[in-house]
Design an enzyme around this catalytic site. Structure first.
Site, PDB file in Angstrom:
ATOM      1  N   GLN A 278      -4.538  -4.989   7.107  1.00 53.38           N
ATOM      2  CA  GLN A 278      -5.616  -5.847   6.589  1.00 53.38           C
ATOM      3  C   GLN A 278      -5.722  -7.179   7.311  1.00 53.38           C
ATOM      4  O   GLN A 278      -6.642  -7.948   7.036  1.00 53.38           O
ATOM      5  CB  GLN A 278      -5.405  -6.117   5.086  1.00 53.38           C
ATOM      6  CG  GLN A 278      -5.540  -4.892   4.203  1.00 53.38           C
ATOM      7  CD  GLN A 278      -6.961  -4.308   4.196  1.00 53.38           C
ATOM      8  OE1 GLN A 278      -7.928  -4.947   4.602  1.00 53.38           O
ATOM      9  NE2 GLN A 278      -7.072  -3.076   3.738  1.00 53.38           N
TER      10      GLN A 278
ATOM     11  N   CYS B 124      -4.743   2.560  -3.598  1.00 51.82           N
ATOM     12  CA  CYS B 124      -3.488   3.118  -3.047  1.00 51.82           C
ATOM     13  C   CYS B 124      -2.339   2.120  -3.195  1.00 51.82           C
ATOM     14  O   CYS B 124      -1.535   1.922  -2.259  1.00 51.82           O
ATOM     15  CB  CYS B 124      -3.644   3.528  -1.591  1.00 51.82           C
ATOM     16  SG  CYS B 124      -4.835   4.841  -1.377  1.00 51.82           S
TER      17      CYS B 124
ATOM     18  N   HIS C 271       0.870  -1.182   0.000  1.00 52.30           N
ATOM     19  CA  HIS C 271       0.000   0.000   0.000  1.00 52.30           C
ATOM     20  C   HIS C 271       0.911   1.237   0.000  1.00 52.30           C
ATOM     21  O   HIS C 271       2.038   1.189   0.508  1.00 52.30           O
ATOM     22  CB  HIS C 271      -0.837  -0.053   1.275  1.00 52.30           C
ATOM     23  CG  HIS C 271      -1.889   0.994   1.412  1.00 52.30           C
ATOM     24  ND1 HIS C 271      -1.615   2.275   1.826  1.00 52.30           N
ATOM     25  CD2 HIS C 271      -3.232   0.947   1.213  1.00 52.30           C
ATOM     26  CE1 HIS C 271      -2.742   2.976   1.882  1.00 52.30           C
ATOM     27  NE2 HIS C 271      -3.735   2.193   1.511  1.00 52.30           N
TER      28      HIS C 271
ATOM     29  N   LYS D  70     -10.098  -0.309  10.856  1.00 49.90           N
ATOM     30  CA  LYS D  70     -10.304  -1.501  10.025  1.00 49.90           C
ATOM     31  C   LYS D  70     -10.614  -2.727  10.891  1.00 49.90           C
ATOM     32  O   LYS D  70     -10.866  -3.802  10.372  1.00 49.90           O
ATOM     33  CB  LYS D  70      -9.063  -1.773   9.182  1.00 49.90           C
ATOM     34  CG  LYS D  70      -8.830  -0.717   8.094  1.00 49.90           C
ATOM     35  CD  LYS D  70      -7.652  -1.111   7.239  1.00 49.90           C
ATOM     36  CE  LYS D  70      -7.062   0.025   6.466  1.00 49.90           C
ATOM     37  NZ  LYS D  70      -7.770   0.350   5.244  1.00 49.90           N
TER      38      LYS D  70
ATOM     39  N   ASP E  59       3.185  -4.627   8.084  1.00 48.28           N
ATOM     40  CA  ASP E  59       1.967  -3.832   7.927  1.00 48.28           C
ATOM     41  C   ASP E  59       0.783  -4.788   8.098  1.00 48.28           C
ATOM     42  O   ASP E  59       0.501  -5.619   7.230  1.00 48.28           O
ATOM     43  CB  ASP E  59       1.973  -3.192   6.527  1.00 48.28           C
ATOM     44  CG  ASP E  59       0.663  -2.472   6.211  1.00 48.28           C
ATOM     45  OD1 ASP E  59      -0.291  -2.583   6.997  1.00 48.28           O
ATOM     46  OD2 ASP E  59       0.604  -1.823   5.146  1.00 48.28           O
TER      47      ASP E  59
HETATM   48  C1  LIG Z   1      -2.348  -2.758   3.607  1.00 48.72           C
HETATM   49  C2  LIG Z   1      -2.611  -1.372   4.081  1.00 48.72           C
HETATM   50  N1  LIG Z   1      -1.638  -0.676   4.668  1.00 48.72           N
HETATM   51  C3  LIG Z   1      -1.824   0.561   5.131  1.00 48.72           C
HETATM   52  C4  LIG Z   1      -3.043   1.185   5.016  1.00 48.72           C
HETATM   53  C5  LIG Z   1      -3.222   2.570   5.559  1.00 48.72           C
HETATM   54  O1  LIG Z   1      -4.097   2.565   6.634  1.00 48.72           O
HETATM   55  P1  LIG Z   1      -4.585   3.932   7.281  1.00 48.72           P
HETATM   56  O2  LIG Z   1      -5.167   4.734   6.165  1.00 48.72           O
HETATM   57  O3  LIG Z   1      -5.611   3.509   8.280  1.00 48.72           O
HETATM   58  O4  LIG Z   1      -3.412   4.594   7.906  1.00 48.72           O
HETATM   59  C6  LIG Z   1      -4.094   0.509   4.402  1.00 48.72           C
HETATM   60  C7  LIG Z   1      -5.406   1.146   4.197  1.00 48.72           C
HETATM   61  O5  LIG Z   1      -6.192   0.765   3.381  1.00 48.72           O
HETATM   62  C8  LIG Z   1      -3.877  -0.806   3.933  1.00 48.72           C
HETATM   63  O6  LIG Z   1      -4.847  -1.510   3.341  1.00 48.72           O
END
Ligand SMILES: Cc1ncc(COP(=O)(O)O)c(C=O)c1O
Length: 420
Positions: A217, A378, A137, A240, A214
């Site tokens: 998800q 993203c 992401h 999430k 990370d």
């Molecule tokens: C895999 C992953 N990493 C990071 C993020 C970023 O999360 P946040 O916008 O809550 O900081 C997301 C958000 O969709 C994501 O799916």
């Protein structure tokens, strides 16, 4: 008795019929489905909130609120107690060693930026590299890209296998003794792939390379345990995992947190602020400068209560079945192409309809209150690799059931008949 106590029995009995319907009962705990009925297949973007999370935030402001760590009066003491209880709850939820390994942040993005600029930058050496995967992401791509361009490091992206998993062999070649840090996603927000990170983490550790995971998800969808993963940092967001927006977590092994520098500077993070230099508090407090999202932490506690009561592994078993049902349906449908075919998938699937733009698909479905995502999610570098600029994505959580999948499939058929 909670709905889960009733339905846990069915989950344990592995009654498939019950399992595909379970979400209908769980949904009753989420007021948005009564107040604004819709088919929600966009939980990978953000999840809905059970009543008890909403109540916990409201209760915090109505009866428990005060500043955190700042004042001696009872309001502050009560609010601080809840905030610090949140830290312990997160500690146990992810299997950390002690509460001080838990830093509250605004979400995954902020957690990763803290590690990038507070941990990686001060350790930069000439000729170094940073290793990520090709499925990150932007939150786990842009901070590292920024550091690499600013300080002249090389950014290495581990390629994916044809099935859409991080290529373990390539990872072991790309992570070397000059790697400053490796930052990898546990579950891809585009492909749904559950990456088996253990062998990659073991390889990185054999070279003393720290690893950030990370977990945006994966958290709340599967048991995420930092001891089992043996990651050095873990980042995730409250919104999430059925919790409030604007609150998230950075876990770090304490030895690394001791070496990490603050990245945001402000109130309540110093022992002493001098004119020339200042002395920072011990972790985690030196990373929480400014007034934290304390109400968010109160809501996060309620989200953890909810997940633990349901049993995260039960949620995983239920949603795995629902997801494979959804994939079977999509695969059986003519002109639907599913992205990737990993060994293990969690919570979501990306697909495209032949000759129909994903934005058209999502907006036509939206007209009948079916929420799916269309876009690059993203993750533009990944989509560029795949040669697909945008996809549709359907994602689930414990409140979905087979009726939602049926609604999706009916919707897709409607879109096809409209265009063809
Ligand atoms: C895999 C992953 N990493 C990071 C993020 C970023 O999360 P946040 O916008 O809550 O900081 C997301 C958000 O969709 C994501 O799916």
């Amino acid at each position: 008795m909670s709905v889960f106590n009733n339905y846990r029995i069915q989950l344990d009995a592995r009654k498939l019929d019950g399992m595909l319907k379970l979400g209908k009962h769980i949904r009753k705990e989420f007021p948005i489905f009564q107040n604004a009925p819709h088919v929600y297949l966009d939980s990978a973007a953000t999840s809905h909130k059970p009543q008890r999370v909403i109540d916990a935030v409201s209760r915090f402001y109505s009866t428990q609120y005060g500043s955190i760590h700042r004042a001696l009066h009872t309001r502050s003491a009560e609010a601080t107690r809840i905030y610090e209880m949140g830290r312990s709850r997160v500690e146990h939820f992810i299997g950390a060693n002690k509460p001080s390994e838990i830093i509250f942040t605004g979400g995954t993005t902020e957690s990763i930026n803290q590690v990038a600029f507070g941990f990686a930058v001060p350790r930069i050496k000439e000729g170094g590299n940073i290793v990520i995967s090709a499925m990150e992401h932007h939150a786990n791509f842009l901070p590292w890209q920024r550091i690499c361009t600013q300080y002249g490091l090389s950014l290495r992206r581990i390629p994916l296998t044809d099935a859409g998993e991080i290529d373990e062999v390539a990872a072991s070649e790309l992570i070397d003794e000059n790697t400053l840090i490796t930052a990898l996603v546990q579950v891809s927000n585009v492909l749904g792939t559950v990456n088996d990170l253990n062998p990659i983490i073991a390889h990185a550790h054999s070279l003393q390379v720290p690893v950030l995971v990370d977990a945006a998800q994966s958290i709340g969808h599967m048991d995420v345990n930092v001891q089992a993963l043996d990651c050095d940092f873990l980042a995730f967001s409250g919104h999430k995992m059925l919790g409030p927006t604007g609150v998230g977590v950075l876990y770090g092994k304490y030895t690394y947190l001791e070496q990490m520098e603050p990245w945001r500077f402000g109130g309540e993070m110093v022992l002493h602020a001098g004119l020339e230099r200042s002395k920072f508090k011990e972790p985690p407090h030196r990373f929480e400068g400014g007034s934290p999202h304390s109400a968010g932490v109160a809501g996060l506690i309620a989200a953890i209560d909810f997940l633990e009561e349901a049993g995260v592994s039960n949620i995983q078993r239920y949603s795995d079945q629902l997801l494979s049902h959804m994939i079977d349906q999509l695969q059986a449908e003519e002109d639907v192409q599913i992205l990737a075919d990993p060994k293990q998938r969690s919570g979501l699937v990306s697909f495209v309809l032949k000759d129909i733009h994903p934005h058209d698909v999502a907006s036509i479905l939206g007209e009948t209150n079916i929420a799916i995502r269309a876009g690059h999610h993203c993750a533009q570098p990944l989509l560029r690799d795949l040669g697909i600029p945008v996809t549709n994505r359907a994602s689930i959580h414990c409140y979905n059931d087979e009726d939602d999948i049926e609604a999706l499939m009916d919707g897709i058929r409607r879109v096809k008949s409209y265009f063809h």
